[in-house]
Design an enzyme around this catalytic site. Structure first.
Site: not given
Ligand code: LLP
Length: 463
Positions: A278, A321, A323, A360, A364, A391-392
Protein backbone atom coordinates in the site's frame (compact mmCIF):
# COMPACT_ATOMS: atom_id res chain seq x y z
CA UNK A 1 -6.20 7.88 -5.78
CA UNK A 2 -3.13 10.01 -6.04
CA UNK A 3 -3.11 13.00 -3.77
CA UNK A 4 -1.70 15.16 -6.51
CA UNK A 5 -3.23 18.55 -6.78
CA UNK A 6 -4.69 19.68 -10.04
CA UNK A 7 -1.88 20.90 -12.33
CA UNK A 8 -3.22 24.41 -12.03
CA UNK A 9 -6.46 25.65 -10.61
CA UNK A 10 -9.08 23.78 -8.62
CA UNK A 11 -9.50 20.02 -8.71
CA UNK A 12 -12.46 18.44 -10.45
CA UNK A 13 -13.19 21.60 -12.38
CA UNK A 14 -14.48 20.00 -15.51
CA UNK A 15 -15.37 23.07 -17.44
CA UNK A 16 -13.21 26.08 -16.91
CA UNK A 17 -12.53 28.82 -19.40
CA UNK A 18 -8.93 28.59 -20.47
CA UNK A 19 -8.16 32.01 -19.06
CA UNK A 20 -8.75 30.62 -15.55
CA UNK A 21 -5.80 28.30 -15.86
CA UNK A 22 -2.34 29.38 -15.01
CA UNK A 23 0.34 28.01 -17.26
CA UNK A 24 2.68 25.65 -15.41
CA UNK A 25 5.78 27.25 -13.98
CA UNK A 26 7.89 24.28 -14.98
CA UNK A 27 9.50 23.80 -18.37
CA UNK A 28 7.33 21.39 -20.36
CA UNK A 29 10.47 19.69 -21.68
CA UNK A 30 11.69 18.91 -18.16
CA UNK A 31 11.19 15.35 -16.94
CA UNK A 32 10.59 15.24 -13.21
CA UNK A 33 12.69 12.37 -11.86
CA UNK A 34 10.04 11.73 -9.21
CA UNK A 35 7.62 10.36 -11.79
CA UNK A 36 9.95 8.98 -14.47
CA UNK A 37 11.95 5.81 -14.14
CA UNK A 38 15.60 6.28 -13.32
CA UNK A 39 17.26 5.86 -16.70
CA UNK A 40 14.90 8.23 -18.53
CA UNK A 41 16.73 11.26 -19.96
CA UNK A 42 16.07 13.94 -22.54
CA UNK A 43 18.99 14.09 -24.94
CA UNK A 44 20.55 17.28 -26.31
CA UNK A 45 18.47 16.96 -29.48
CA UNK A 46 15.26 16.89 -27.42
CA UNK A 47 14.39 13.21 -27.84
CA UNK A 48 13.73 11.12 -24.75
CA UNK A 49 15.63 7.89 -24.09
CA UNK A 50 15.22 5.12 -21.57
CA UNK A 51 17.84 2.50 -20.77
CA UNK A 52 19.99 4.17 -23.44
CA UNK A 53 17.42 3.76 -26.23
CA UNK A 54 15.43 6.54 -27.85
CA UNK A 55 11.71 6.11 -27.39
CA UNK A 56 11.13 6.84 -31.08
CA UNK A 57 13.19 3.73 -31.86
CA UNK A 58 11.15 1.73 -29.39
CA UNK A 59 7.94 2.94 -31.04
CA UNK A 60 9.30 2.01 -34.45
CA UNK A 61 10.36 -1.44 -33.40
CA UNK A 62 7.55 -2.42 -31.03
CA UNK A 63 4.68 -0.14 -32.05
CA UNK A 64 2.39 1.90 -29.85
CA UNK A 65 0.77 1.86 -27.42
CA UNK A 66 3.40 0.02 -25.41
CA UNK A 67 4.40 -0.23 -21.79
CA UNK A 68 8.12 0.47 -21.54
CA UNK A 69 9.65 -1.03 -18.41
CA UNK A 70 13.03 0.08 -17.09
CA UNK A 71 14.55 -3.20 -15.93
CA UNK A 72 17.52 -1.74 -14.08
CA UNK A 73 15.19 0.59 -12.17
CA UNK A 74 12.96 -2.37 -11.28
CA UNK A 75 15.94 -4.34 -10.02
CA UNK A 76 17.33 -1.34 -8.13
CA UNK A 77 14.01 -0.85 -6.35
CA UNK A 78 13.89 -4.54 -5.41
CA UNK A 79 17.39 -4.26 -3.95
CA UNK A 80 16.50 -1.05 -2.09
CA UNK A 81 13.53 -2.78 -0.44
CA UNK A 82 15.50 -5.94 0.37
CA UNK A 83 18.40 -3.95 1.83
CA UNK A 84 16.14 -1.60 3.78
CA UNK A 85 14.34 -4.48 5.51
CA UNK A 86 17.48 -6.57 5.95
CA UNK A 87 17.99 -10.19 6.80
CA UNK A 88 15.52 -10.22 9.70
CA UNK A 89 12.52 -9.31 7.54
CA UNK A 90 10.98 -10.41 4.26
CA UNK A 91 9.81 -8.43 1.27
CA UNK A 92 7.07 -10.03 -0.81
CA UNK A 93 6.45 -8.28 -4.14
CA UNK A 94 2.68 -8.09 -4.74
CA UNK A 95 2.30 -9.74 -8.15
CA UNK A 96 -1.15 -8.24 -8.75
CA UNK A 97 0.55 -4.92 -9.58
CA UNK A 98 2.24 -6.54 -12.60
CA UNK A 99 3.46 -10.08 -13.07
CA UNK A 100 5.24 -11.86 -15.88
CA UNK A 101 7.80 -14.64 -16.07
CA UNK A 102 10.65 -12.15 -16.57
CA UNK A 103 9.53 -10.24 -13.49
CA UNK A 104 9.49 -13.45 -11.46
CA UNK A 105 13.07 -14.18 -12.52
CA UNK A 106 14.20 -10.65 -11.60
CA UNK A 107 12.55 -10.98 -8.19
CA UNK A 108 14.21 -14.31 -7.64
CA UNK A 109 17.62 -12.94 -8.60
CA UNK A 110 17.23 -9.85 -6.43
CA UNK A 111 16.23 -11.89 -3.38
CA UNK A 112 12.57 -10.94 -3.08
CA UNK A 113 9.64 -13.18 -2.29
CA UNK A 114 6.33 -13.11 -4.12
CA UNK A 115 2.72 -12.60 -3.09
CA UNK A 116 0.21 -14.16 -5.50
CA UNK A 117 -3.57 -14.00 -5.27
CA UNK A 118 -4.88 -16.36 -7.93
CA UNK A 119 -4.18 -19.66 -9.62
CA UNK A 120 -2.94 -17.74 -12.67
CA UNK A 121 -0.41 -15.74 -10.68
CA UNK A 122 0.69 -18.90 -8.87
CA UNK A 123 1.14 -20.71 -12.20
CA UNK A 124 3.27 -17.83 -13.54
CA UNK A 125 5.41 -17.79 -10.41
CA UNK A 126 6.01 -21.54 -10.43
CA UNK A 127 6.58 -21.72 -14.16
CA UNK A 128 9.28 -19.05 -13.94
CA UNK A 129 11.02 -20.95 -11.18
CA UNK A 130 10.17 -19.02 -8.03
CA UNK A 131 10.84 -21.48 -5.21
CA UNK A 132 7.46 -22.34 -3.70
CA UNK A 133 8.63 -21.60 -0.17
CA UNK A 134 9.16 -17.98 -1.24
CA UNK A 135 5.52 -17.62 -2.34
CA UNK A 136 2.61 -16.35 -0.23
CA UNK A 137 -0.86 -17.21 -1.48
CA UNK A 138 -3.62 -14.64 -0.91
CA UNK A 139 -7.24 -14.13 -1.88
CA UNK A 140 -10.66 -13.85 -0.28
CA UNK A 141 -12.16 -16.72 -2.27
CA UNK A 142 -9.50 -19.23 -3.15
CA UNK A 143 -11.01 -22.25 -4.85
CA UNK A 144 -10.39 -25.75 -3.57
CA UNK A 145 -8.40 -26.42 -6.75
CA UNK A 146 -6.22 -23.37 -6.08
CA UNK A 147 -5.68 -24.39 -2.47
CA UNK A 148 -4.75 -27.93 -3.55
CA UNK A 149 -2.30 -26.55 -6.09
CA UNK A 150 -0.71 -24.20 -3.57
CA UNK A 151 -0.40 -26.83 -0.85
CA UNK A 152 0.93 -29.43 -3.29
CA UNK A 153 3.50 -26.97 -4.61
CA UNK A 154 4.57 -26.28 -1.04
CA UNK A 155 3.98 -22.52 -0.88
CA UNK A 156 5.63 -20.84 2.07
CA UNK A 157 2.37 -19.52 3.41
CA UNK A 158 -1.30 -19.30 2.68
CA UNK A 159 -2.99 -16.21 4.08
CA UNK A 160 -6.36 -17.29 5.48
CA UNK A 161 -9.16 -14.84 4.86
CA UNK A 162 -12.31 -16.38 6.40
CA UNK A 163 -13.56 -19.00 8.82
CA UNK A 164 -14.59 -21.25 5.94
CA UNK A 165 -11.15 -20.99 4.45
CA UNK A 166 -9.51 -22.06 7.71
CA UNK A 167 -11.41 -25.32 7.43
CA UNK A 168 -10.86 -25.68 3.69
CA UNK A 169 -7.10 -25.28 3.86
CA UNK A 170 -6.82 -27.53 6.92
CA UNK A 171 -8.86 -30.18 5.14
CA UNK A 172 -6.82 -30.02 1.93
CA UNK A 173 -3.50 -30.09 3.80
CA UNK A 174 -4.56 -32.99 5.97
CA UNK A 175 -5.81 -34.88 2.93
CA UNK A 176 -2.42 -34.39 1.31
CA UNK A 177 -0.73 -35.57 4.48
CA UNK A 178 0.95 -32.27 5.24
CA UNK A 179 0.76 -29.24 7.54
CA UNK A 180 0.44 -25.93 5.75
CA UNK A 181 2.11 -22.81 7.12
CA UNK A 182 -0.60 -20.14 7.35
CA UNK A 183 -1.17 -16.58 8.47
CA UNK A 184 -4.57 -15.14 9.34
CA UNK A 185 -5.52 -11.87 7.65
CA UNK A 186 -7.22 -9.55 10.10
CA UNK A 187 -8.98 -6.23 9.58
CA UNK A 188 -7.55 -3.91 12.15
CA UNK A 189 -10.10 -1.11 11.90
CA UNK A 190 -7.97 1.20 9.77
CA UNK A 191 -8.47 1.84 6.14
CA UNK A 192 -5.87 4.12 4.67
CA UNK A 193 -5.90 5.80 1.31
CA UNK A 194 -3.38 8.34 0.30
CA UNK A 195 -2.65 10.64 3.21
CA UNK A 196 -5.74 10.21 5.36
CA UNK A 197 -6.86 7.22 7.33
CA UNK A 198 -10.29 6.55 8.61
CA UNK A 199 -10.98 4.64 11.77
CA UNK A 200 -14.62 3.76 11.09
CA UNK A 201 -16.58 1.67 8.63
CA UNK A 202 -13.50 -0.30 7.59
CA UNK A 203 -14.71 -3.69 8.76
CA UNK A 204 -17.51 -3.43 6.22
CA UNK A 205 -15.48 -5.11 3.48
CA UNK A 206 -14.85 -8.50 1.98
CA UNK A 207 -11.25 -9.00 3.12
CA UNK A 208 -9.98 -10.40 6.38
CA UNK A 209 -11.44 -11.25 9.74
CA UNK A 210 -12.36 -8.41 12.09
CA UNK A 211 -10.20 -7.86 15.11
CA UNK A 212 -12.45 -5.50 17.04
CA UNK A 213 -15.34 -7.87 17.82
CA UNK A 214 -13.17 -10.85 18.77
CA UNK A 215 -13.61 -12.68 15.45
CA UNK A 216 -9.87 -12.69 14.78
CA UNK A 217 -9.16 -14.20 18.21
CA UNK A 218 -11.78 -16.87 17.47
CA UNK A 219 -10.16 -17.59 14.09
CA UNK A 220 -6.82 -18.07 15.86
CA UNK A 221 -8.47 -20.44 18.36
CA UNK A 222 -9.84 -22.58 15.54
CA UNK A 223 -6.66 -22.54 13.45
CA UNK A 224 -4.58 -23.65 16.43
CA UNK A 225 -6.73 -26.75 16.91
CA UNK A 226 -6.50 -28.02 13.33
CA UNK A 227 -3.81 -30.58 12.49
CA UNK A 228 -3.46 -29.49 8.87
CA UNK A 229 -2.41 -25.97 9.82
CA UNK A 230 0.73 -24.45 11.25
CA UNK A 231 -0.29 -20.96 12.28
CA UNK A 232 2.80 -18.78 11.95
CA UNK A 233 1.49 -15.24 12.02
CA UNK A 234 -1.01 -12.46 11.58
CA UNK A 235 -1.46 -10.40 8.42
CA UNK A 236 -2.87 -6.93 7.90
CA UNK A 237 -3.18 -4.83 4.74
CA UNK A 238 -4.72 -1.41 5.24
CA UNK A 239 -5.10 0.16 1.81
CA UNK A 240 -3.43 1.69 -1.22
CA UNK A 241 -1.32 4.66 -2.26
CA UNK A 242 -0.54 5.56 1.37
CA UNK A 243 1.94 8.30 2.23
CA UNK A 244 1.32 8.70 5.93
CA UNK A 245 2.79 6.07 8.28
CA UNK A 246 0.11 6.75 10.93
CA UNK A 247 -2.22 4.07 9.54
CA UNK A 248 0.58 1.49 9.68
CA UNK A 249 1.30 2.53 13.23
CA UNK A 250 -2.27 1.79 14.34
CA UNK A 251 -2.26 -1.44 12.36
CA UNK A 252 1.04 -2.64 13.88
CA UNK A 253 -0.13 -1.75 17.38
CA UNK A 254 -3.34 -3.73 16.98
CA UNK A 255 -1.65 -6.74 15.38
CA UNK A 256 0.92 -6.87 18.18
CA UNK A 257 -1.98 -6.53 20.65
CA UNK A 258 -3.49 -9.67 19.15
CA UNK A 259 -0.14 -11.49 19.40
CA UNK A 260 -0.10 -10.62 23.11
CA UNK A 261 -3.66 -11.91 23.55
CA UNK A 262 -2.70 -15.15 21.77
CA UNK A 263 0.30 -15.57 24.06
CA UNK A 264 -1.88 -14.98 27.14
CA UNK A 265 -4.63 -17.35 26.02
CA UNK A 266 -2.68 -20.13 24.33
CA UNK A 267 0.86 -19.75 25.60
CA UNK A 268 2.03 -19.42 22.00
CA UNK A 269 4.11 -16.57 20.56
CA UNK A 270 3.46 -16.40 16.82
CA UNK A 271 6.76 -15.73 15.05
CA UNK A 272 5.60 -13.57 12.09
CA UNK A 273 3.60 -10.48 11.26
CA UNK A 274 2.90 -9.12 7.81
CA UNK A 275 1.92 -5.47 7.45
CA UNK A 276 0.86 -5.73 3.79
CA UNK A 277 1.54 -3.30 0.98
CA UNK A 278 0.00 0.00 0.00
CA UNK A 279 2.93 2.40 -0.01
CA UNK A 280 2.33 5.36 -2.31
CA UNK A 281 4.30 6.49 -5.36
CA UNK A 282 4.54 9.77 -7.27
CA UNK A 283 2.08 9.96 -10.15
CA UNK A 284 2.61 13.70 -10.50
CA UNK A 285 5.16 16.16 -9.14
CA UNK A 286 2.84 16.90 -6.21
CA UNK A 287 3.34 13.47 -4.66
CA UNK A 288 6.14 12.83 -2.17
CA UNK A 289 6.61 9.13 -1.57
CA UNK A 290 8.77 7.73 1.19
CA UNK A 291 11.95 5.81 0.54
CA UNK A 292 12.11 2.10 1.48
CA UNK A 293 14.67 2.73 4.25
CA UNK A 294 12.35 5.29 5.90
CA UNK A 295 9.43 2.86 5.68
CA UNK A 296 11.52 -0.03 7.04
CA UNK A 297 12.74 2.06 9.93
CA UNK A 298 9.28 3.40 10.77
CA UNK A 299 7.69 -0.08 10.70
CA UNK A 300 10.59 -1.72 12.54
CA UNK A 301 10.49 0.92 15.28
CA UNK A 302 6.74 0.63 15.78
CA UNK A 303 6.78 -3.15 16.00
CA UNK A 304 9.82 -3.28 18.29
CA UNK A 305 8.35 -0.67 20.61
CA UNK A 306 4.94 -2.35 20.77
CA UNK A 307 6.49 -5.78 21.35
CA UNK A 308 8.72 -4.46 24.12
CA UNK A 309 5.79 -2.95 25.92
CA UNK A 310 3.79 -6.19 25.53
CA UNK A 311 6.75 -8.30 26.68
CA UNK A 312 6.91 -10.19 23.38
CA UNK A 313 9.97 -11.16 21.36
CA UNK A 314 9.95 -9.11 18.14
CA UNK A 315 8.41 -11.26 15.40
CA UNK A 316 9.79 -11.49 11.87
CA UNK A 317 8.20 -8.67 9.86
CA UNK A 318 7.17 -8.92 6.24
CA UNK A 319 5.73 -6.40 3.82
CA UNK A 320 4.09 -6.68 0.40
CA UNK A 321 4.85 -3.69 -1.81
CA UNK A 322 3.55 -3.91 -5.36
CA UNK A 323 2.99 -0.41 -6.69
CA UNK A 324 6.02 1.01 -4.86
CA UNK A 325 8.32 -1.37 -6.73
CA UNK A 326 6.92 -1.62 -10.24
CA UNK A 327 4.79 1.54 -10.50
CA UNK A 328 7.54 4.07 -11.16
CA UNK A 329 9.54 1.75 -13.43
CA UNK A 330 7.31 1.93 -16.50
CA UNK A 331 5.63 4.44 -18.75
CA UNK A 332 3.05 4.02 -21.46
CA UNK A 333 4.12 5.22 -24.87
CA UNK A 334 1.33 6.47 -27.15
CA UNK A 335 1.14 8.02 -30.58
CA UNK A 336 -0.96 11.16 -30.85
CA UNK A 337 -3.87 10.88 -33.27
CA UNK A 338 -6.76 13.31 -33.47
CA UNK A 339 -6.32 16.67 -31.75
CA UNK A 340 -9.56 18.52 -31.09
CA UNK A 341 -9.37 22.04 -29.66
CA UNK A 342 -12.60 23.00 -27.91
CA UNK A 343 -12.76 26.75 -27.92
CA UNK A 344 -12.64 28.20 -24.40
CA UNK A 345 -12.45 24.74 -22.77
CA UNK A 346 -9.44 22.58 -23.49
CA UNK A 347 -7.85 20.53 -26.23
CA UNK A 348 -8.68 16.85 -26.47
CA UNK A 349 -5.66 14.82 -27.50
CA UNK A 350 -6.58 11.31 -28.61
CA UNK A 351 -4.06 8.51 -28.34
CA UNK A 352 -3.98 5.02 -29.79
CA UNK A 353 -4.83 3.32 -26.47
CA UNK A 354 -6.96 4.45 -23.55
CA UNK A 355 -9.05 2.88 -20.81
CA UNK A 356 -8.18 -0.59 -22.09
CA UNK A 357 -4.52 -0.07 -21.11
CA UNK A 358 -5.10 2.27 -18.16
CA UNK A 359 -8.44 1.95 -16.39
CA UNK A 360 -7.20 3.74 -13.27
CA UNK A 361 -8.23 7.24 -14.34
CA UNK A 362 -11.79 6.15 -15.11
CA UNK A 363 -12.03 3.86 -12.10
CA UNK A 364 -10.38 5.89 -9.36
CA UNK A 365 -10.15 9.39 -10.77
CA UNK A 366 -6.40 8.78 -10.66
CA UNK A 367 -4.09 11.56 -11.75
CA UNK A 368 -1.19 11.15 -14.13
CA UNK A 369 1.29 13.39 -15.84
CA UNK A 370 2.22 13.33 -19.52
CA UNK A 371 5.09 14.57 -21.67
CA UNK A 372 5.95 14.94 -25.32
CA UNK A 373 8.84 12.49 -25.75
CA UNK A 374 9.67 12.25 -29.47
CA UNK A 375 11.06 15.79 -29.53
CA UNK A 376 11.30 18.88 -27.37
CA UNK A 377 9.30 22.00 -28.05
CA UNK A 378 9.58 25.71 -27.34
CA UNK A 379 5.87 26.27 -27.96
CA UNK A 380 3.76 27.58 -25.11
CA UNK A 381 1.64 25.33 -22.91
CA UNK A 382 -1.76 24.08 -24.01
CA UNK A 383 -4.29 22.68 -21.56
CA UNK A 384 -5.12 19.15 -22.66
CA UNK A 385 -7.12 16.11 -21.74
CA UNK A 386 -5.50 12.95 -23.02
CA UNK A 387 -8.21 10.53 -24.09
CA UNK A 388 -8.26 7.10 -25.63
CA UNK A 389 -9.97 5.67 -28.70
CA UNK A 390 -12.76 3.80 -26.94
CA UNK A 391 -16.49 4.33 -27.30
CA UNK A 392 -16.97 5.87 -23.93
CA UNK A 393 -16.69 9.49 -22.82
CA UNK A 394 -15.07 8.38 -19.55
CA UNK A 395 -12.19 7.00 -21.61
CA UNK A 396 -9.67 9.43 -20.14
CA UNK A 397 -5.98 8.70 -19.60
CA UNK A 398 -4.84 12.05 -18.20
CA UNK A 399 -7.60 14.33 -17.05
CA UNK A 400 -5.82 17.67 -17.00
CA UNK A 401 -2.30 18.42 -18.11
CA UNK A 402 -0.28 20.80 -20.20
CA UNK A 403 1.46 19.84 -23.43
CA UNK A 404 3.21 22.09 -25.95
CA UNK A 405 0.71 23.88 -28.19
CA UNK A 406 2.49 22.73 -31.36
CA UNK A 407 1.62 19.10 -30.59
CA UNK A 408 0.74 17.30 -33.81
CA UNK A 409 -0.63 13.95 -34.92
CA UNK A 410 2.23 11.45 -35.06
CA UNK A 411 4.05 12.90 -32.05
CA UNK A 412 4.84 10.44 -29.30
CA UNK A 413 3.69 11.21 -25.79
CA UNK A 414 4.28 9.15 -22.67
CA UNK A 415 2.45 8.77 -19.39
CA UNK A 416 4.86 7.90 -16.57
CA UNK A 417 4.28 5.74 -13.47
CA UNK A 418 2.07 3.20 -15.23
CA UNK A 419 4.01 0.10 -14.13
CA UNK A 420 1.45 -0.92 -11.51
CA UNK A 421 -2.16 -1.92 -12.11
CA UNK A 422 -2.23 -0.86 -15.76
CA UNK A 423 -1.16 -3.92 -17.76
CA UNK A 424 -2.49 -6.12 -14.95
CA UNK A 425 -5.95 -4.50 -15.22
CA UNK A 426 -5.92 -4.06 -19.00
CA UNK A 427 -8.94 -5.21 -20.97
CA UNK A 428 -10.04 -5.99 -24.50
CA UNK A 429 -12.83 -3.41 -24.50
CA UNK A 430 -13.84 -2.64 -28.10
CA UNK A 431 -11.65 -5.63 -28.97
CA UNK A 432 -8.58 -3.58 -28.23
CA UNK A 433 -5.37 -5.55 -28.40
CA UNK A 434 -3.55 -5.33 -25.11
CA UNK A 435 -0.17 -3.60 -25.52
CA UNK A 436 3.17 -5.33 -25.06
CA UNK A 437 5.51 -4.82 -22.15
CA UNK A 438 8.98 -4.00 -23.44
CA UNK A 439 11.85 -4.23 -20.98
CA UNK A 440 14.83 -1.99 -21.63
CA UNK A 441 18.22 -2.27 -20.02
CA UNK A 442 21.71 -1.05 -20.96
CA UNK A 443 20.86 -0.21 -24.55
CA UNK A 444 18.88 -3.41 -25.18
CA UNK A 445 15.15 -3.80 -25.49
CA UNK A 446 13.13 -7.00 -25.42
CA UNK A 447 9.48 -7.88 -25.30
CA UNK A 448 8.57 -9.62 -22.05
CA UNK A 449 4.83 -9.71 -22.71
CA UNK A 450 3.96 -9.53 -26.38
CA UNK A 451 1.24 -7.45 -27.95
CA UNK A 452 -2.05 -9.24 -28.41
CA UNK A 453 -3.05 -9.95 -31.98
CA UNK A 454 -6.40 -10.25 -33.68
CA UNK A 455 -5.61 -13.95 -33.91
CA UNK A 456 -5.41 -14.09 -30.12
CA UNK A 457 -8.85 -12.50 -29.91
CA UNK A 458 -10.37 -14.78 -32.50
CA UNK A 459 -8.82 -17.87 -30.96
CA UNK A 460 -10.94 -17.39 -27.84
CA UNK A 461 -14.05 -16.78 -29.90
CA UNK A 462 -14.87 -20.35 -30.79
CA UNK A 463 -17.91 -19.50 -32.83
N1 LLP B 1 -0.92 -7.10 -0.13
C1 LLP B 1 -2.25 -7.26 -0.20
C2 LLP B 1 -2.88 -8.23 0.68
C3 LLP B 1 -3.02 -6.51 -1.09
O1 LLP B 1 -4.32 -6.67 -1.15
C4 LLP B 1 -2.37 -5.58 -1.96
C5 LLP B 1 -3.13 -4.78 -2.91
C6 LLP B 1 -0.97 -5.45 -1.86
C7 LLP B 1 -0.28 -6.22 -0.93
C8 LLP B 1 -0.19 -4.52 -2.74
O2 LLP B 1 -0.55 -3.20 -2.59
P1 LLP B 1 0.34 -2.05 -3.27
O3 LLP B 1 1.65 -1.98 -2.55
O4 LLP B 1 0.53 -2.41 -4.69
O5 LLP B 1 -0.50 -0.83 -3.11
N2 LLP B 1 -6.07 -1.67 -8.42
C9 LLP B 1 -5.75 -0.67 -7.41
C10 LLP B 1 -4.92 -1.26 -6.31
C11 LLP B 1 -5.55 -2.45 -5.64
C12 LLP B 1 -4.65 -3.02 -4.58
C13 LLP B 1 -5.21 -4.27 -4.03
N3 LLP B 1 -4.38 -4.90 -3.06
C14 LLP B 1 -5.04 0.51 -8.07
O6 LLP B 1 -4.86 0.50 -9.28
O7 LLP B 1 -4.70 1.49 -7.40
Amino acid sequence: MSRSAHPAGPRHADVLPEGHWTAPATDLNALDEKVWSRTVTRDADGAVSVGGIEVARLAEEFGTPAYILDESDFRARCRAWAEAFGADADVFYAGKAFLSRAVVRWLKEEGLNLDVCSGGELATALDAGMPAERIAFHGNNKTIAEIERAVTAGVGRIVLDSFQEIVRVAHVAQGLGTRQRVQIRVTVGVEAHTHEFIATAHEDQKFGIALADGQAAEAVRRALTLDGLELVGIHSHIGSQIFDMAGFEVSARRVVGLLAEIRDEHGVELPEIDLGGGLGIAYTSEDDPREPHEIAKALGDIVTRECESAGLATPRISVEPGRAIVGPTAFTLYEVGTIKPLEGLRTYVSVDGGMSDNIRTALYDAEYSVSLVSRSSDAGPMLVRVVGKHCESGDIVVKDAFLPSDLAPGDLIAVPATGAYCRSMASNYNHALRPPVVAVRDGRARVIVRRETEEDLLRLDVG
